[in-house]
Design an enzyme around this catalytic site. Sequence first.
Site, PDB file in Angstrom:
ATOM      1  N   LYS A  91       0.814  -1.346  -0.067  1.00  0.00           N
ATOM      2  CA  LYS A  91      -0.096  -0.004   0.173  1.00  0.00           C
ATOM      3  C   LYS A  91       0.875   1.319   0.124  1.00  0.00           C
ATOM      4  O   LYS A  91       1.712   1.365   0.774  1.00  0.00           O
ATOM      5  CB  LYS A  91      -0.884   0.133   1.172  1.00  0.00           C
ATOM      6  CG  LYS A  91      -1.919   1.232   1.182  1.00  0.00           C
ATOM      7  CD  LYS A  91      -3.248   0.824   0.532  1.00  0.00           C
ATOM      8  CE  LYS A  91      -4.077   2.214   0.302  1.00  0.00           C
ATOM      9  NZ  LYS A  91      -3.661   2.846  -1.030  1.00  0.00           N
ATOM     10  N   GLN A 112       7.218   3.745   3.931  1.00  0.00           N
ATOM     11  CA  GLN A 112       5.625   3.337   3.890  1.00  0.00           C
ATOM     12  C   GLN A 112       5.780   2.116   4.606  1.00  0.00           C
ATOM     13  O   GLN A 112       4.520   1.846   5.358  1.00  0.00           O
ATOM     14  CB  GLN A 112       5.302   3.050   2.633  1.00  0.00           C
ATOM     15  CG  GLN A 112       3.911   3.086   2.574  1.00  0.00           C
ATOM     16  CD  GLN A 112       3.311   4.755   2.130  1.00  0.00           C
ATOM     17  OE1 GLN A 112       3.829   5.573   1.489  1.00  0.00           O
ATOM     18  NE2 GLN A 112       2.432   4.957   2.915  1.00  0.00           N
ATOM     19  N   LYS A 115       5.550   3.224   8.229  1.00  0.00           N
ATOM     20  CA  LYS A 115       4.138   4.055   8.591  1.00  0.00           C
ATOM     21  C   LYS A 115       3.056   3.516   8.658  1.00  0.00           C
ATOM     22  O   LYS A 115       2.239   3.464   9.566  1.00  0.00           O
ATOM     23  CB  LYS A 115       4.261   4.972   7.247  1.00  0.00           C
ATOM     24  CG  LYS A 115       3.196   5.976   7.470  1.00  0.00           C
ATOM     25  CD  LYS A 115       2.890   6.936   6.146  1.00  0.00           C
ATOM     26  CE  LYS A 115       4.108   7.692   5.520  1.00  0.00           C
ATOM     27  NZ  LYS A 115       3.885   8.366   4.394  1.00  0.00           N
ATOM     28  N   LYS A 127       5.234   1.581  -3.176  1.00  0.00           N
ATOM     29  CA  LYS A 127       5.241   2.918  -3.507  1.00  0.00           C
ATOM     30  C   LYS A 127       5.377   2.864  -5.046  1.00  0.00           C
ATOM     31  O   LYS A 127       6.332   1.967  -5.594  1.00  0.00           O
ATOM     32  CB  LYS A 127       6.227   4.018  -2.987  1.00  0.00           C
ATOM     33  CG  LYS A 127       5.893   5.288  -2.867  1.00  0.00           C
ATOM     34  CD  LYS A 127       4.948   5.886  -2.161  1.00  0.00           C
ATOM     35  CE  LYS A 127       4.602   7.379  -2.168  1.00  0.00           C
ATOM     36  NZ  LYS A 127       4.079   7.950  -0.992  1.00  0.00           N
ATOM     37  N   ASP A 167       0.044  10.651  -4.811  1.00  0.00           N
ATOM     38  CA  ASP A 167       1.102  11.564  -3.868  1.00  0.00           C
ATOM     39  C   ASP A 167       1.369  12.751  -4.644  1.00  0.00           C
ATOM     40  O   ASP A 167       0.549  13.231  -5.369  1.00  0.00           O
ATOM     41  CB  ASP A 167       2.527  10.388  -4.053  1.00  0.00           C
ATOM     42  CG  ASP A 167       3.484  10.907  -3.076  1.00  0.00           C
ATOM     43  OD1 ASP A 167       3.405  10.706  -1.885  1.00  0.00           O
ATOM     44  OD2 ASP A 167       4.452  11.522  -3.533  1.00  0.00           O
ATOM     45  N   ASN A 242      -2.168  19.059  -1.923  1.00  0.00           N
ATOM     46  CA  ASN A 242      -2.934  18.282  -0.997  1.00  0.00           C
ATOM     47  C   ASN A 242      -3.012  18.415   0.312  1.00  0.00           C
ATOM     48  O   ASN A 242      -3.853  18.691   1.423  1.00  0.00           O
ATOM     49  CB  ASN A 242      -3.129  16.640  -1.463  1.00  0.00           C
ATOM     50  CG  ASN A 242      -4.268  16.048  -0.676  1.00  0.00           C
ATOM     51  OD1 ASN A 242      -3.775  15.492   0.525  1.00  0.00           O
ATOM     52  ND2 ASN A 242      -5.432  16.018  -0.903  1.00  0.00           N
ATOM     53  N   SER A 379      -6.987   5.604   3.880  1.00  0.00           N
ATOM     54  CA  SER A 379      -7.134   4.715   2.679  1.00  0.00           C
ATOM     55  C   SER A 379      -7.342   3.152   2.913  1.00  0.00           C
ATOM     56  O   SER A 379      -8.310   2.768   2.215  1.00  0.00           O
ATOM     57  CB  SER A 379      -5.651   4.718   1.714  1.00  0.00           C
ATOM     58  OG  SER A 379      -5.330   5.806   1.168  1.00  0.00           O
TER      59      SER A 379
HETATM   60  N1  LIG Z   1      -1.307  12.901  -0.746  1.00  0.00           N
HETATM   61  C1  LIG Z   1      -0.974  12.046   0.546  1.00  0.00           C
HETATM   62  O1  LIG Z   1      -2.045  11.599   0.884  1.00  0.00           O
HETATM   63  C2  LIG Z   1       0.298  12.018   1.208  1.00  0.00           C
HETATM   64  C3  LIG Z   1       1.189  12.702   0.777  1.00  0.00           C
HETATM   65  N2  LIG Z   1       2.516  12.721   1.606  1.00  0.00           N
HETATM   66  C4  LIG Z   1       3.474  13.499   1.171  1.00  0.00           C
HETATM   67  O2  LIG Z   1       3.290  15.107   1.477  1.00  0.00           O
HETATM   68  C5  LIG Z   1       4.094  15.510   0.521  1.00  0.00           C
HETATM   69  C6  LIG Z   1       3.155  16.527  -0.424  1.00  0.00           C
HETATM   70  O3  LIG Z   1       2.192  15.765  -1.120  1.00  0.00           O
HETATM   71  P1  LIG Z   1       0.862  16.005  -1.856  1.00  0.00           P
HETATM   72  O4  LIG Z   1       0.411  17.183  -1.056  1.00  0.00           O
HETATM   73  O5  LIG Z   1       0.074  14.865  -1.976  1.00  0.00           O
HETATM   74  O6  LIG Z   1       1.204  16.477  -3.267  1.00  0.00           O
HETATM   75  P2  LIG Z   1       0.720  17.575  -4.260  1.00  0.00           P
HETATM   76  O7  LIG Z   1       1.331  17.402  -5.591  1.00  0.00           O
HETATM   77  O8  LIG Z   1      -0.765  17.835  -4.264  1.00  0.00           O
HETATM   78  O9  LIG Z   1       1.385  18.968  -3.653  1.00  0.00           O
HETATM   79  C7  LIG Z   1       2.859  18.942  -3.707  1.00  0.00           C
HETATM   80  C8  LIG Z   1       3.317  20.445  -3.231  1.00  0.00           C
HETATM   81  O10 LIG Z   1       4.613  20.702  -2.959  1.00  0.00           O
HETATM   82  C9  LIG Z   1       5.195  21.502  -3.768  1.00  0.00           C
HETATM   83  N3  LIG Z   1       6.533  21.221  -4.117  1.00  0.00           N
HETATM   84  C10 LIG Z   1       6.936  20.116  -4.718  1.00  0.00           C
HETATM   85  N4  LIG Z   1       8.306  20.207  -5.079  1.00  0.00           N
HETATM   86  C11 LIG Z   1       8.614  21.155  -4.491  1.00  0.00           C
HETATM   87  C12 LIG Z   1      10.058  21.850  -4.132  1.00  0.00           C
HETATM   88  N5  LIG Z   1      11.139  21.073  -4.745  1.00  0.00           N
HETATM   89  N6  LIG Z   1      10.017  22.941  -3.745  1.00  0.00           N
HETATM   90  C13 LIG Z   1       8.935  23.568  -3.011  1.00  0.00           C
HETATM   91  N7  LIG Z   1       7.746  22.936  -3.365  1.00  0.00           N
HETATM   92  C14 LIG Z   1       7.594  22.048  -3.932  1.00  0.00           C
HETATM   93  C15 LIG Z   1       4.337  21.799  -4.827  1.00  0.00           C
HETATM   94  O11 LIG Z   1       4.210  23.061  -5.582  1.00  0.00           O
HETATM   95  C16 LIG Z   1       3.088  21.448  -4.305  1.00  0.00           C
HETATM   96  O12 LIG Z   1       2.633  22.715  -3.511  1.00  0.00           O
HETATM   97  C17 LIG Z   1       5.048  14.668  -0.302  1.00  0.00           C
HETATM   98  O13 LIG Z   1       6.043  14.453   0.408  1.00  0.00           O
HETATM   99  C18 LIG Z   1       4.151  13.332  -0.122  1.00  0.00           C
HETATM  100  O14 LIG Z   1       5.030  12.152  -0.307  1.00  0.00           O
HETATM  101  C19 LIG Z   1       2.525  11.973   2.522  1.00  0.00           C
HETATM  102  C20 LIG Z   1       1.528  11.284   3.093  1.00  0.00           C
HETATM  103  C21 LIG Z   1       0.334  11.024   2.347  1.00  0.00           C
HETATM  104  O1  LIG Z   2      -3.076   6.319   0.732  1.00  0.00           O
HETATM  105  C1  LIG Z   2      -2.000   5.841   0.429  1.00  0.00           C
HETATM  106  O2  LIG Z   2      -2.116   4.505   0.263  1.00  0.00           O
HETATM  107  C2  LIG Z   2      -0.698   6.159   0.354  1.00  0.00           C
HETATM  108  C3  LIG Z   2      -0.433   7.557   0.794  1.00  0.00           C
HETATM  109  C4  LIG Z   2       1.083   7.787   0.727  1.00  0.00           C
HETATM  110  O3  LIG Z   2       1.492   7.913  -0.374  1.00  0.00           O
HETATM  111  C5  LIG Z   2       1.834   8.176   1.798  1.00  0.00           C
HETATM  112  O4  LIG Z   2       1.523   7.802   3.070  1.00  0.00           O
HETATM  113  O5  LIG Z   2       2.920   8.623   1.675  1.00  0.00           O
END
Ligand SMILES: NC(=O)C1=CN([C@@H]2O[C@H](COP(=O)(O)OP(=O)(O)OC[C@H]3O[C@@H](n4cnc5c(N)ncnc54)[C@H](O)[C@@H]3O)[C@@H](O)[C@H]2O)C=CC1
Ligand SMILES: O=C(O)CCC(=O)C(=O)O
Length: 447
Positions: A91, A112, A115, A127, A167, A242, A379
């Site tokens: 997952k 992961q 976590k 992943k 992600d 997100n 999830s």
């Molecule tokens: N979406 C999810 O449910 C989860 C996400 N994460 C982690 O959270 C982080 C953000 O993911 P999301 O919000 O889902 O992605 P997203 O694509 O919705 O947003 C990513 C954000 O980070 C910014 N960003 C990306 N690279 C950058 C950089 N080099 N410098 C400055 N800003 C940068 C983008 O502009 C955007 O605002 C990642 O590390 C992801 O692995 C962790 C757990 C779960």
């Molecule tokens: O919801 C999921 O299965 C994955 C979330 C994720 O990619 C993360 O925890 O970094």
Amino acid sequence: MLHERLSSIYENVLRRNPGEIEFHQAVREVLESIGPVLGKHPEYAESKIIERICEPERQIIFRVPWEDDRGEVHINRGFRVEFNSALGPYKGGLRFHPSVYLGIVKFLGFEQIFKNSLTGLPIGGGKGGSDFDPKGRSEREIMRFCQSFMTELYRHIGEYTDVPAGDIGVGGREVGYLFGQYKRITNRYESGVITGKGLSYGGAQVRTEATGYGCAFFVDEMLKARGTSFDGKRVVVSGSGNVAVYTIEKIRQLGGVVVACSDSSGYVVDEKGIDLDLLKQVKQVERQRMNVYAERRGSQAVFVSGRSIWEVPCEVAMPSATQNEITGRDAGLLVGNGCVAVGEGANMPTTPEGIRIFQEAGVAFGPGKAANAGGVATSALEMQQNASRDSWTFEFSENRLQQIMRDIHSRCLNTAAEYGMPGDYVAGANIDGFKRVADAMLSLGLI
Ligand SMILES: NC(=O)C1=CN([C@@H]2O[C@H](COP(=O)(O)OP(=O)(O)OC[C@H]3O[C@@H](n4cnc5c(N)ncnc54)[C@H](O)[C@@H]3O)[C@@H](O)[C@H]2O)C=CC1
Ligand SMILES: O=C(O)CCC(=O)C(=O)O
């Protein structure tokens, strides 16, 4: 410092995975925490549990050909690393970003495992992603890319095998296209094959908000453990995707004031507090850059590019963008400006030096494995609802999420105390996450 046996395991990881620096960093952090566990559990060493955990069960790399709107053909690379299935189906999310290569996918997949274990739910670790860059691509191009990506990935996933999600660069829109193609190719309405789906086709309430809300809940618990709260606190959240948006939303509900957020083009400071409706309009609806937020907000907000958001003074920092975004220098700035708590919404956003600086300064530091586990936990709740053909209310789902985050918080604290490192959430998360997987692996035999 690494325990002698762990040091040789780490050397082996470096030798077997050359150039994968993010993966090396993630492995080292876990190995640095679990030394004390080996003294109490010699059976883990005898069965080479750690060596096995560091080697993915399966790594899939594939070609993703697609055509842009002008008819030009592009070739990207797709990845899925199925790391560990001792606790349940693999997952973990899919990341679409030009920086993606095997080392990034492996660091994310490795994190992961622990976590997912910490959530207490039956999910293994994996992943995936691609070096595809969605920036500037049309809706149709995104759809064609997702369809091509799934045309290979579908062979490797399934509700009992491997369950992807989003992600960076993969949100509700992409999950819809991916699920649509899976359904079309397999002729199966297998809802539990992917999570983060839209509510009209098998998605779960609160999954969209879960990572950000969960991270705010986790930091709230850390603050409460120190006799304080978010109330009136000045907070900086990096990113505006997100995780960042829903972190900002929940912090506001908990009484904090988020004064800055960012994207890869720069950051905005909005002293009265980020206007969430405007942020959602600019980032989620129009998919514009951060300067557009500042322009629309007028004299209230300032846009800054080419500098680090961590120079903005705050009491709580919530890195929610990407890996290694808080360097040692940034951590020093935050500590100097009076930061008392850090909650990692992103995966591995703080460098090892940054973590050391926070911990030495007595900052409450919530590592991503624990603080951002609310996303994957919800999830797993989505999978549970899909399996029982049920759908829960928002309120019920949010209460479940909050309880899961409270449990993770107390598990980290209790485990850290049990192993003689009170208040060390990094050690607590790594040891607790590791032990559950290790025990399951022992029970399953040499597989
Ligand atoms: N979406 C999810 O449910 C989860 C996400 N994460 C982690 O959270 C982080 C953000 O993911 P999301 O919000 O889902 O992605 P997203 O694509 O919705 O947003 C990513 C954000 O980070 C910014 N960003 C990306 N690279 C950058 C950089 N080099 N410098 C400055 N800003 C940068 C983008 O502009 C955007 O605002 C990642 O590390 C992801 O692995 C962790 C757990 C779960
Ligand atoms: O919801 C999921 O299965 C994955 C979330 C994720 O990619 C993360 O925890 O970094």
